[in-house]
Design an enzyme around this catalytic site. Sequence first.
Site, mmCIF file in Angstrom:
data_model
loop_
_atom_site.group_PDB
_atom_site.id
_atom_site.type_symbol
_atom_site.label_atom_id
_atom_site.label_comp_id
_atom_site.label_asym_id
_atom_site.label_seq_id
_atom_site.Cartn_x
_atom_site.Cartn_y
_atom_site.Cartn_z
ATOM 1 N N GLY A 241 0.761 -1.239 0.000
ATOM 2 C CA GLY A 241 0.000 0.000 0.000
ATOM 3 C C GLY A 241 0.788 1.281 0.000
ATOM 4 O O GLY A 241 0.202 2.349 -0.196
ATOM 5 N N GLU A 278 4.005 -6.428 1.862
ATOM 6 C CA GLU A 278 3.581 -6.886 0.525
ATOM 7 C C GLU A 278 3.504 -5.725 -0.459
ATOM 8 O O GLU A 278 2.442 -5.418 -0.986
ATOM 9 C CB GLU A 278 2.195 -7.538 0.620
ATOM 10 C CG GLU A 278 2.073 -8.662 1.629
ATOM 11 C CD GLU A 278 0.616 -9.084 1.865
ATOM 12 O OE1 GLU A 278 -0.311 -8.357 1.441
ATOM 13 O OE2 GLU A 278 0.408 -10.139 2.482
ATOM 14 N N PRO A 279 4.613 -5.031 -0.715
ATOM 15 C CA PRO A 279 4.535 -3.874 -1.607
ATOM 16 C C PRO A 279 4.391 -4.290 -3.074
ATOM 17 O O PRO A 279 4.981 -5.273 -3.501
ATOM 18 C CB PRO A 279 5.887 -3.180 -1.397
ATOM 19 C CG PRO A 279 6.819 -4.296 -1.056
ATOM 20 C CD PRO A 279 5.997 -5.300 -0.274
ATOM 21 N N ARG A 281 2.908 -1.499 -5.821
ATOM 22 C CA ARG A 281 3.055 -0.218 -6.515
ATOM 23 C C ARG A 281 4.403 0.468 -6.246
ATOM 24 O O ARG A 281 5.042 0.975 -7.172
ATOM 25 C CB ARG A 281 1.923 0.713 -6.078
ATOM 26 C CG ARG A 281 1.835 2.020 -6.847
ATOM 27 C CD ARG A 281 0.827 2.955 -6.173
ATOM 28 N NE ARG A 281 -0.431 2.308 -5.908
ATOM 29 C CZ ARG A 281 -1.464 2.280 -6.759
ATOM 30 N NH1 ARG A 281 -1.390 2.903 -7.907
ATOM 31 N NH2 ARG A 281 -2.577 1.643 -6.428
ATOM 32 N N ARG A 317 -5.998 3.006 -15.586
ATOM 33 C CA ARG A 317 -6.062 3.767 -14.331
ATOM 34 C C ARG A 317 -6.728 5.131 -14.447
ATOM 35 O O ARG A 317 -7.548 5.480 -13.597
ATOM 36 C CB ARG A 317 -4.665 3.882 -13.699
ATOM 37 C CG ARG A 317 -4.176 2.531 -13.119
ATOM 38 C CD ARG A 317 -2.817 2.611 -12.438
ATOM 39 N NE ARG A 317 -2.483 3.915 -11.947
ATOM 40 C CZ ARG A 317 -2.925 4.465 -10.807
ATOM 41 N NH1 ARG A 317 -3.694 3.757 -10.011
ATOM 42 N NH2 ARG A 317 -2.582 5.677 -10.469
ATOM 43 N N TYR A 321 -9.893 5.055 -12.101
ATOM 44 C CA TYR A 321 -9.715 5.717 -10.799
ATOM 45 C C TYR A 321 -9.581 7.232 -10.932
ATOM 46 O O TYR A 321 -9.218 7.886 -9.953
ATOM 47 C CB TYR A 321 -8.430 5.240 -10.114
ATOM 48 C CG TYR A 321 -8.249 3.762 -9.972
ATOM 49 C CD1 TYR A 321 -9.174 2.970 -9.294
ATOM 50 C CD2 TYR A 321 -7.111 3.148 -10.491
ATOM 51 C CE1 TYR A 321 -8.958 1.610 -9.145
ATOM 52 C CE2 TYR A 321 -6.891 1.787 -10.332
ATOM 53 C CZ TYR A 321 -7.823 1.027 -9.668
ATOM 54 O OH TYR A 321 -7.595 -0.305 -9.515
ATOM 55 N N CYS A 352 -14.008 4.099 -28.202
ATOM 56 C CA CYS A 352 -15.311 4.769 -28.271
ATOM 57 C C CYS A 352 -15.940 4.887 -26.892
ATOM 58 O O CYS A 352 -16.947 4.228 -26.581
ATOM 59 C CB CYS A 352 -16.222 4.017 -29.236
ATOM 60 S SG CYS A 352 -15.501 3.980 -30.867
ATOM 61 N N TYR A 380 0.009 -1.800 -12.097
ATOM 62 C CA TYR A 380 -1.410 -1.694 -12.482
ATOM 63 C C TYR A 380 -1.552 -1.039 -13.864
ATOM 64 O O TYR A 380 -2.509 -0.317 -14.118
ATOM 65 C CB TYR A 380 -2.207 -0.947 -11.396
ATOM 66 C CG TYR A 380 -1.977 -1.546 -10.031
ATOM 67 C CD1 TYR A 380 -2.501 -2.804 -9.740
ATOM 68 C CD2 TYR A 380 -1.199 -0.900 -9.066
ATOM 69 C CE1 TYR A 380 -2.264 -3.403 -8.507
ATOM 70 C CE2 TYR A 380 -0.957 -1.497 -7.832
ATOM 71 C CZ TYR A 380 -1.491 -2.747 -7.558
ATOM 72 O OH TYR A 380 -1.242 -3.338 -6.341
HETATM 73 C C1 LIG Z 1 -2.940 -5.207 -3.939
HETATM 74 C C2 LIG Z 1 -2.399 -5.843 -2.734
HETATM 75 C C3 LIG Z 1 -1.113 -5.508 -2.277
HETATM 76 C C4 LIG Z 1 -0.231 -4.496 -2.959
HETATM 77 O O1 LIG Z 1 -0.698 -3.192 -2.857
HETATM 78 P P1 LIG Z 1 0.207 -1.986 -3.381
HETATM 79 O O2 LIG Z 1 -0.595 -0.800 -3.136
HETATM 80 O O3 LIG Z 1 0.466 -2.223 -4.823
HETATM 81 O O4 LIG Z 1 1.475 -2.006 -2.582
HETATM 82 C C5 LIG Z 1 -0.645 -6.171 -1.158
HETATM 83 N N1 LIG Z 1 -1.399 -7.081 -0.506
HETATM 84 C C6 LIG Z 1 -2.636 -7.425 -0.910
HETATM 85 C C7 LIG Z 1 -3.394 -8.438 -0.160
HETATM 86 C C8 LIG Z 1 -3.175 -6.809 -2.032
HETATM 87 O O5 LIG Z 1 -4.405 -7.141 -2.432
#
Ligand SMILES: *Cc1c(COP(=O)(O)O)cnc(C)c1O
Length: 432
Positions: A241, A278-279, A281, A317, A321, A352, A380
């Site tokens: 995140g 869990e990075p 992005r 995106r 978003y 279109c 993404y």
């Molecule tokens: C999407 C996701 C991430 C990665 O999120 P980023 O914003 O890309 O770092 C990590 N863990 C889980 C469970 C996710 O669904």
Amino acid sequence: MRPGLQRGEDGSLYWEEVALEAIAARFGTPCYVYSRAVLEANWRAFGQALEGRPHLVCFAVKANSNLAVLELLARLGAGFDVVSGGELERVLRVGGDPARVVFAGVGKSRAELERALEVGIRCFNVESGAELERLEEIAAAHGVQAPIAPRLNPDIDAATHPYIATGLRDSKFGLERRQALHCYRHAAAAPHLRPIGLACHIGSQVLDLKPFRETLKYLLQLADKLRAEGLEVEHLDCGGGLGIRYRDEQIPATAELGRALGAVLDESKTPHPELLLEPGRAVAGPAGLLLTRVEYLKETTAQRFAIVDAAMNDLLRPALYNAWHEIVEVRAPDPNVLAKPEQTWEVVGPICETGDLLGSGRRLRPAPGALLAVLDTGAYGAVMASNYNSRPRPCEVLVDGTEARLVRRRETTEDLWRTEPHPPKAPGRKHN
Ligand SMILES: *Cc1c(COP(=O)(O)O)cnc(C)c1O
């Protein structure tokens, strides 16, 4: 200018040591281009941020699942966060270590659970009681023990776009505290389950450290409670995140995230569990750009449109978003053009849909045939590409120093109907 990007003396943009114009000439447009150096530097920053503490960093495969990207990370010893059986197979395909894979997602199918058990992943991040029941049944049938971590929904506001906020109470993700505790206790007593951790993922493009600190505190407090009951908690998974700077956002550096989490751990009295992150992005986003060529300029009384050959099917995106990506000219305009005032342009694709927009109100001096680079599209981007409007998906290229190599070929027209039964071509019929 972004890391890895520079303007040469000839005024044209280079990604590492390779001219983007040369990439467009060789591979065509639209085309995603990744920088190995930027990807690896972003990846290493996470390991460095957690140095000296037990940790495992799991790259979120959904951000960029190109095999070449995954292979580079696997070679650096990466763990992986997968959310589908397909992502798991990609990790295995490049030699990723299943013992470093965590598996999240609210809808894991029977086949996905079986396969992940069979290859021996590190942890199932369980998102419902029903999923835990199914997993237990499968593990029992195979005579094995499934390692699990309940994924908690901490009801923490990541202050991000509603579609990518996942830690609020009304979201479909995770378990409430009471249910998570119940899962943990149940798993501890079940012969075919082994509870090893607690997990969270509160959302994406998070811009400050507070939600991460709160998440870790929340998990620590729960771990304390479980330990008081005599249950061991080996790891705490704070999810991904961390945001990136698309425009002018002030994003904490990865090292600051590490320090903030470390400080929270140091404040807690209990033995330090292993920390998982869990990075996605933050690793892949800044390591990619999308090259596109201007097809037409079109001016109406209301707007100026630069119509380019990339569209929302290539990069979703902005349409999905309302995301902002910087768009730059690959060749700096010559002095004659530079003398003219910049105007604002809508950079749009051929699809279109009015929502088919890559950037609005951009100050550019576009010319037909000019190349543009849409920045920070390594996460993404390609993974969300579709064939909408029967457009073949773009190619992907990896730059490494002076070298550029194709890591996904552009789809052909034939690829568009490869999976559809279709009549043989009528012989002799002329197509005019
Ligand atoms: C999407 C996701 C991430 C990665 O999120 P980023 O914003 O890309 O770092 C990590 N863990 C889980 C469970 C996710 O669904």
